[in-house]
Design a protein around this motif. Structure first.
Motif, PDB file in Angstrom:
ATOM      1  N   GLY A 166      54.834-114.464 -38.887  1.00  0.00           N
ATOM      2  CA  GLY A 166      54.977-113.557 -37.764  1.00  0.00           C
ATOM      3  C   GLY A 166      54.685-112.104 -38.068  1.00  0.00           C
ATOM      4  N   LYS A 167      54.444-111.782 -39.324  1.00  0.00           N
ATOM      5  CA  LYS A 167      54.140-110.406 -39.727  1.00  0.00           C
ATOM      6  C   LYS A 167      52.868-110.442 -40.565  1.00  0.00           C
ATOM      7  CE  LYS A 167      59.017-109.037 -39.803  1.00  0.00           C
ATOM      8  NZ  LYS A 167      60.120-108.476 -40.625  1.00  0.00           N
ATOM      9  N   TYR A 168      51.770-110.022 -39.959  1.00  0.00           N
ATOM     10  CA  TYR A 168      50.461-110.290 -40.552  1.00  0.00           C
ATOM     11  C   TYR A 168      49.769-109.055 -41.134  1.00  0.00           C
ATOM     12  CZ  TYR A 168      51.405-114.244 -37.480  1.00  0.00           C
ATOM     13  OH  TYR A 168      52.001-115.297 -36.836  1.00  0.00           O
ATOM     14  N   GLU A 169      50.403-107.880 -41.028  1.00  0.00           N
ATOM     15  CA  GLU A 169      49.748-106.654 -41.490  1.00  0.00           C
ATOM     16  C   GLU A 169      50.793-105.704 -42.056  1.00  0.00           C
ATOM     17  OE1 GLU A 169      47.168-103.613 -39.047  1.00  0.00           O
ATOM     18  OE2 GLU A 169      45.978-105.380 -39.530  1.00  0.00           O
ATOM     19  N   ILE A 170      51.373-106.090 -43.181  1.00  0.00           N
ATOM     20  CA  ILE A 170      52.457-105.334 -43.778  1.00  0.00           C
ATOM     21  C   ILE A 170      51.913-104.444 -44.896  1.00  0.00           C
ATOM     22  CG2 ILE A 170      54.648-105.498 -45.023  1.00  0.00           C
ATOM     23  CD1 ILE A 170      54.944-108.313 -43.755  1.00  0.00           C
TER      24      ILE A 170
END
Length: 379
Positions: A166-170
């Motif tokens: 759910g978090k693709y660009e950290i």
């Protein structure tokens, strides 16, 4: 634990390889995903999430399974490890310091397992990798097990990312926290770079930014050392050459030197931004790249690791510096293959901008220009 590796040059190829991997009833719970920034990581992650698979991922400067090196591709290691034996977490940097985020990860590990071990990937082009180690150690203690790598971006130096469910660009940190009472980890970090020339002093630095060496602008010193015209405009080429051929070795009493390679230069103040901290006052020597003998040394160290720490590996993860790839050239495939063959277990890895792992005569710490290997086996 059972592991399978798949690869592809597109989401469609990964989808097909993924479906094939599941045909025999294999039910992975965890995916280690390394991919180029040109790939659709959202689509690939969503494909895995449909099967309720936890994700630990990073963008790369090249990726591989076994000795097959990809270019702008995707590699995935699928693991059927028990869900109660691991936890994936992620933190965006935001306004927080990297060390504070790493400390949170360490505390999360202690809240989850009595004896946590950490595999870390870091996004963000100028992150100080040393702060990751310090933060986790502050929470867990100096004997904590830490492996990992700094994400890459195909060597464009435009932006690196890590990602999870759910978090693709950290641009912060993702961590795979393992219960070391249930999952055995062993590993090594080795470079092979040899120090040359005189000892120099870091006369001005702040964190991972080096301003002066022997009271001269840092960039001028390395350009002079390489014998290049001082007014050269090809700044990226200079830094690529320095990082891959002449990294700095920080001299330390009672332990092996630690390598620091610059990621990029500041044209205005002629400073160098490194992937890890370079304390002011440090004594350094430049290095020369290794030759084929270093591969033999890596294999010897791996064989010793197998004999003394973990004989039956079920999965191998490698974080190998992009500068190492540039320096060793085609020989890096031989190194990857040779390491894999020591255990004969599935391997996945990527070329990184900095590595975390344990040197032969040291503790777990942050490195540059290094091959860092972690070996896993579920108890």
């Amino acid at each position: 634990m059972k592991a399978k590796t798949i690869k592809g040059n597109s989401t469609a190829e990964i989808k097909k390889a993924f479906e094939t991997a599941l045909e025999d009833g294999f039910t992975p719970t965890l995916a280690i995903v390394f991919l180029s920034i040109t790939q659709d990581r959202v689509a690939i992650c969503q494909l895995l999430e449909q099967k309720d698979i936890a994700i630990f991922g990073a963008t790369t400067a090249g990726e591989f399974i076994d000795g097959e090196i990809g270019d702008e591709s995707v590699v995935i290691m699928l693991l059927d490890i028990k869900k109660e034996h691991f936890k994936c977490v992620s933190f965006e940097t935001g306004e927080e310091h990297t060390q504070d985020i790493a400390e949170k990860i360490g505390k999360t590990g202690l809240d989850t397992f009595k004896n946590p071990a950490f595999i870390i990937a870091s996004g963000g082009i100028s992150t100080d990798g040393e702060m990751i180690i310090r933060g986790i150690e502050k929470a867990v203690g100096p004997e904590v097990t830490i492996f990992g790598g700094m994400a890459g971006d195909d060597f464009t130096m435009t932006g690196t990312y890590v990602f999870s469910n759910g978090k693709y660009e950290i641009t912060g940190l993702v961590a795979l926290i393992l219960d070391e009472d249930k999952v055995q980890l062993a590993g090594l970090a080795t470079s092979g770079w040899q120090p040359v020339g005189t000892v120099r002093t870091i006369t001005k630095s702040e964190g991972n930014v080096v301003y002066t060496i022997d009271d001269e602008p840092a960039l001028d010193v390395v350009i002079k050392y390489m014998g290049i015209n001082k007014n050269i405009d090809e700044w990226k080429e200079v830094i690529v050459n320095v990082g891959s051929e002449f990294p700095m070795q920080i001299q330390r009493e009672g332990s092996e030197p630690v390598i620091r390679a610059p990621l990029f230069a500041n044209k205005t103040d002629r400073s160098l931004v490194c992937a890890g901290s370079v304390p002011q006052g440090s004594k350094i020597r430049f290095s020369m790249a290794p030759d084929y003998n270093v591969i033999e040394k890596v294999i010897e160290e791996c064989e010793s690791l197998k004999e003394n720490e973990l004989s039956n590996a079920e999965a191998l993860i490698m974080f190998s510096c992009k500068a190492r790839h540039l320096s060793l050239g085609p020989m890096v495939s031989d190194e990857i293959d040779s390491v894999k063959n020591v255990w004969g277990a599935p391997m996945a890895g990527f070329f990184s901008y900095g590595e975390m792992g344990k040197a032969t005569k040291g503790k777990h710490e942050f490195h540059n220009n290094t091959c860092s290997l972690v070996v896993l086996s579920e108890k």
